[in-house]
Design an enzyme around this catalytic site. Structure first.
Site, PDB file in Angstrom:
ATOM      1  N   SER A 207      37.127  43.835  41.663  1.00 40.26           N
ATOM      2  CA  SER A 207      37.368  44.435  40.350  1.00 40.26           C
ATOM      3  C   SER A 207      36.046  44.754  39.643  1.00 40.26           C
ATOM      4  O   SER A 207      36.029  45.543  38.709  1.00 40.26           O
ATOM      5  CB  SER A 207      38.196  43.483  39.495  1.00 40.26           C
ATOM      6  OG  SER A 207      37.537  42.238  39.386  1.00 40.26           O
TER       7      SER A 207
ATOM      8  N   TYR B 295      40.826  42.270  36.228  1.00 40.99           N
ATOM      9  CA  TYR B 295      42.135  42.326  36.875  1.00 40.99           C
ATOM     10  C   TYR B 295      42.924  41.042  36.560  1.00 40.99           C
ATOM     11  O   TYR B 295      44.141  41.037  36.640  1.00 40.99           O
ATOM     12  CB  TYR B 295      41.964  42.408  38.399  1.00 40.99           C
ATOM     13  CG  TYR B 295      41.641  43.774  38.957  1.00 40.99           C
ATOM     14  CD1 TYR B 295      41.180  44.821  38.160  1.00 40.99           C
ATOM     15  CD2 TYR B 295      41.805  44.018  40.321  1.00 40.99           C
ATOM     16  CE1 TYR B 295      40.883  46.061  38.705  1.00 40.99           C
ATOM     17  CE2 TYR B 295      41.520  45.258  40.874  1.00 40.99           C
ATOM     18  CZ  TYR B 295      41.057  46.274  40.065  1.00 40.99           C
ATOM     19  OH  TYR B 295      40.768  47.503  40.628  1.00 40.99           O
TER      20      TYR B 295
ATOM     21  N   GLU C 239      29.733  36.244  33.155  1.00 36.52           N
ATOM     22  CA  GLU C 239      29.208  37.605  32.933  1.00 36.52           C
ATOM     23  C   GLU C 239      28.165  37.606  31.822  1.00 36.52           C
ATOM     24  O   GLU C 239      27.248  38.418  31.812  1.00 36.52           O
ATOM     25  CB  GLU C 239      30.353  38.572  32.635  1.00 36.52           C
ATOM     26  CG  GLU C 239      31.258  38.681  33.840  1.00 36.52           C
ATOM     27  CD  GLU C 239      31.947  40.011  34.023  1.00 36.52           C
ATOM     28  OE1 GLU C 239      31.991  40.790  33.071  1.00 36.52           O
ATOM     29  OE2 GLU C 239      32.445  40.247  35.133  1.00 36.52           O
TER      30      GLU C 239
ATOM     31  N   CYS D  44      38.005  32.316  42.575  1.00 35.37           N
ATOM     32  CA  CYS D  44      37.634  33.487  41.776  1.00 35.37           C
ATOM     33  C   CYS D  44      36.206  33.859  42.148  1.00 35.37           C
ATOM     34  O   CYS D  44      35.354  32.981  42.369  1.00 35.37           O
ATOM     35  CB  CYS D  44      37.722  33.158  40.288  1.00 35.37           C
ATOM     36  SG  CYS D  44      37.100  34.476  39.221  1.00 35.37           S
TER      37      CYS D  44
HETATM   38  N1  DGL Z   1      37.365  39.365  40.680  1.00 40.09           N
HETATM   39  C1  DGL Z   1      38.328  38.589  39.939  1.00 40.09           C
HETATM   40  C2  DGL Z   1      38.851  37.452  40.826  1.00 40.09           C
HETATM   41  O1  DGL Z   1      38.234  37.058  41.785  1.00 40.09           O
HETATM   42  C3  DGL Z   1      37.733  38.019  38.650  1.00 40.09           C
HETATM   43  C4  DGL Z   1      37.396  39.085  37.603  1.00 40.09           C
HETATM   44  C5  DGL Z   1      38.606  39.830  37.080  1.00 40.09           C
HETATM   45  O2  DGL Z   1      39.494  39.216  36.434  1.00 40.09           O
HETATM   46  O3  DGL Z   1      38.701  41.029  37.340  1.00 40.09           O
HETATM   47  O4  DGL Z   1      39.923  36.958  40.577  1.00 40.09           O
END
Ligand code: DGL
Length: 281
Positions: free
Chosen positions: A14, A45, A153, A188
């Site tokens: 994402s 996301y 972030e 995550c």
């Molecule tokens: N890339 C998303 C995940 O690994 C985290 C960032 C997002 O919520 O887009 O769940």
């Protein structure tokens, strides 16, 4: 895939978080070509519905395939948890997500078969990790940690606020019947960046499983198997795609400059070749 050929691996996330997975891939498979797609214009996301995430993810992986990806790695835990089946149905190449490798590594690491998984709201609500772990007879406590993504972030990797937030999340996660869980799965893309802080805050006996690392191991195994059995399923056109001098190319749906800056922090390497992409709805 003959051992001498350098596969083109498409990595989808994402945003910039999936660069932690790219980093793990680079450490294990340094000679591959990598195409990385970060859907920075549409993240996060983690708070979106399954239908929206599937729609975005399918568009992004099609883009990666059109640009030569012969194997797709879904680095985003949320996209893997909510949309892996749809992505596989739309893709014409092998797709590897992060949930199964993470669940496999957690099972191997747990002595008492009790595991805590932390992730976004959407990943936790999908219960994708729960299903993968219960299928392996592992008891699981899932815990959404929505504040970690913005804190990471912001670059607050060793900040007292992040530490305080982690204490609150982890004390709830490791409570009652999960009090003796002996593995913490980082479900995550952003969490590997606060691994040292989580190490300090989690109970001392707990082992930390990073799904980025387990996924990279799975990809290396898959490529090893392919090397023994023959070439990957790719079209002749995709084999001719030239990536230039570097083996890393990045696509971002928001500003390329912003991606370059933040991406360098997540990858731990200079992020240079970034192309802005406008995916039409
Ligand atoms: N890339 C998303 C995940 O690994 C985290 C960032 C997002 O919520 O887009 O769940």
């Amino acid at each position: 895939m003959p051992k001498s050929r350098r596969p083109t691996i498409g990595v989808f996330d994402s945003g910039v978080g999936g660069l932690t997975v790219l980093r793990a891939l680079l450490d294990r498979i340094p000679d591959a070509h990598y195409l990385y797609f970060g859907d920075t214009a549409r993240l996060p996301y983690g708070s979106k519905s399954a239908a929206t995430v599937a729609h975005y993810a399918v568009g992004a992986v099609r883009y990666l395939q059109d640009h030569g990806a012969e194997l797709l790695v879904i680095a985003c835990n949320t996209a893997t948890a909510l949309a892996l089946d749809e992505i596989r149905a739309a893709a014409g190449v092998e797709v590897i997500g992060v949930v199964e490798p993470g669940a496999h590594a957690a099972t191997a690491a747990s002595r008492n078969r009790k595991v805590v998984v932390i992730g976004t709201e959407a990943t936790v609500s999908s219960h994708a990790y729960r299903r993968a772990l219960e299928a392996r007879s592992v008891m699981v406590r899932e815990m959404a940690c929505p504040l970690f993504v913005p804190l990471v972030e912001e670059g607050w990797l060793e900040h007292p606020v992040t530490e305080q937030v982690a204490r609150i999340y982890l004390s709830e996660a490791f409570s009652e019947d999960a009090g003796d869980a002996d593995v913490l799965v980082l479900g995550c893309t952003h969490y590997p960046l606060i691994k040292p802080l989580l190490r300090r805050v989690a109970p001392g006996h707990v082992k930390i499983v990073d799904s980025a690392e387990s996924t990279a191991e799975d990809v290396a195994c898959y490529l090893g198997e392919q090397a023994k059995t023959g070439p990957p399923r790719s079209s002749p056109e995709t084999q001719n795609v030239e990536l230039g001098a570097s083996n890393l190319k990045f696509f971002a749906t928001d500003s390329a400059e912003k991606f370059r800056k933040m991406g360098t922090r997540f990858l731990g390497l200079p992020v240079e070749d970034v192309v802005h992409v406008d995916l039409k709805e």
